[in-house]
Design an enzyme around this catalytic site. Structure first.
Site, PDB file in Angstrom:
ATOM      1  N   GLU A  61       0.811  -1.522  -0.021  1.00 29.89           N
ATOM      2  CA  GLU A  61      -0.011   0.047  -0.004  1.00 29.89           C
ATOM      3  C   GLU A  61       0.816   1.174  -0.100  1.00 29.89           C
ATOM      4  OE1 GLU A  61      -2.446  -3.329   0.975  1.00 29.89           O
ATOM      5  OE2 GLU A  61      -0.776  -2.577   2.101  1.00 29.89           O
ATOM      6  N   HIS A 130     -10.397  -6.765   7.995  1.00 29.98           N
ATOM      7  CA  HIS A 130     -11.442  -6.995   6.672  1.00 29.98           C
ATOM      8  C   HIS A 130     -13.158  -5.991   7.356  1.00 29.98           C
ATOM      9  CE1 HIS A 130      -9.029 -10.228   5.609  1.00 29.98           C
ATOM     10  NE2 HIS A 130      -8.476  -9.559   5.100  1.00 29.98           N
TER      11      HIS A 130
END
Length: 327
Positions: A61, A130
């Site tokens: 990321e 998540h």
């Protein structure tokens, strides 16, 4: 003519339209290419625009955001996908110390027109890594804009606005809404302006401020209160930074009571800031303390039963609204 699109389809359509409109717009992220993204949002884009504009990246990321910043300084408009919002923390330094500050550091001579798409939220059985709602991390940082659409219409219109904005925009798209939220989306260039809230339900008795996946249960709770003779005004913030303070304060002046509902945890969530602003600037208008309905200060369990126990829902919002109405 308007057409019915899911929230996910609306995001995809916005990406495709902006890429056709401006050759400087490109998409990058993990598995966004031929695979079409972990949730299928970018399906078809690779086939239409090719590998130079729909770019698969390593699982990094920090690299995804760093590449986006560099490209933006060369005149491009990158749209970076975080596969899950939880992992945006791995690119946190690039976002808050680089993207958010560059325009200020260069005295306005440089801009960072990047969009970071962040699939967020729970109620999908995703567990710890998540299901998070990390919007408060970024609302705290000057130099960023933060949006969180709740409808298909806004998902498309806000993404188009974000791509055209010359500032870095964090675009929180709620995973629970991808295929559950569906609505009319007009053809053509319909833009939803950043910084403008939407009143989803008129009311004179309580102001309820919310966004994202919490809009629908808030509307359901408001309908229940209506049967008791209490009319709740539901305001969908849509933009979290800069939030529409004028719309919020106008509503509070009318209703004299306010509640904030969000899926993020309670401590130092957006509700804390909204409560402070209302009490600082409209204390004399209030007939009761500002209330919050949020996720508890804990992690998201894998168990669907335990997750449902933690999540705000129509029942919890209804109970809180009744308490506020009776204050």
């Amino acid at each position: 003519m308007p057409k019915e699109l899911t929230y996910l389809e609306a995001i995809r359509e916005a990406l495709a339209e902006e890429m056709r409109r401006d050759p400087k717009v490109f998409v990058l992220g993990e598995d966004v290419g031929e695979y079409g993204g972990a949730f299928g949002v970018t399906q078809g884009l690779f086939q239409e625009f090719g590998e130079s504009r729909v770019i698969d990246t390593p699982i990094s990321e920090s690299a995804i955001v760093g590449i986006s910043i560099g490209a933006s300084l060369r005149g491009y408009r990158p749209v970076a996908e975080m596969q899950f919002a939880d992992f945006i923390s791995c690119g946190f330094d690039q976002i808050v110390n680089q993207a958010a500050t560059l325009r200020y550091r260069y005295g306005g001579r440089a801009s960072v027109p990047i969009v970071v798409r962040a699939p967020s939220g729970g109620n999908v059985g995703g567990g710890l890594y998540h299901s998070q709602n990390p919007e408060a991390w970024f609302v705290h940082r000057p130099g960023l804009k933060v949006v969180a659409p709740s409808t298909s219409f806004d998902a498309k219109g806000l993404l188009k606005a974000a791509i055209r904005d010359d500032n870095p925009v964090i675009y929180f798209e709620h995973k629970y809404l991808y295929r559950r939220a569906k609505g009319a989306v007009p053809d053509g260039d319909e833009i939803v302006p950043i910084g403008v809230a939407a009143t989803r339900r008129e009311g004179d008795d309580i102001t309820l401020l919310t966004y994202g996946a919490m809009v629908q249960p808030s509307l359901e709770a408001a309908d229940r209160l209506s049967k008791d003779g209490v009319e709740v005004e539901v305001i969908d913030l849509r933009t979290l930074l800069p939030f529409d303070k004028d719309a919020i304060l106008r509503s509070v002046e009318k209703t004299n009571r306010a509640m904030v509902v969000h899926e993020d945890v309670k401590t130092l969530g957006l509700g804390a800031e909204l409560s402070a602003v209302i009490m600082e600037e409209r204390f004399d208008a209030l007939d009761a303390p500002v209330m919050r309905v949020t996720y508890p200060d804990t992690h998201c369990p894998f168990s669907n039963v335990l997750e449902a126990f933690n999540l705000p829902d129509a029942d919890k919002i209804t109970a809180a609204l009744r308490k506020l109405a009776e204050y």
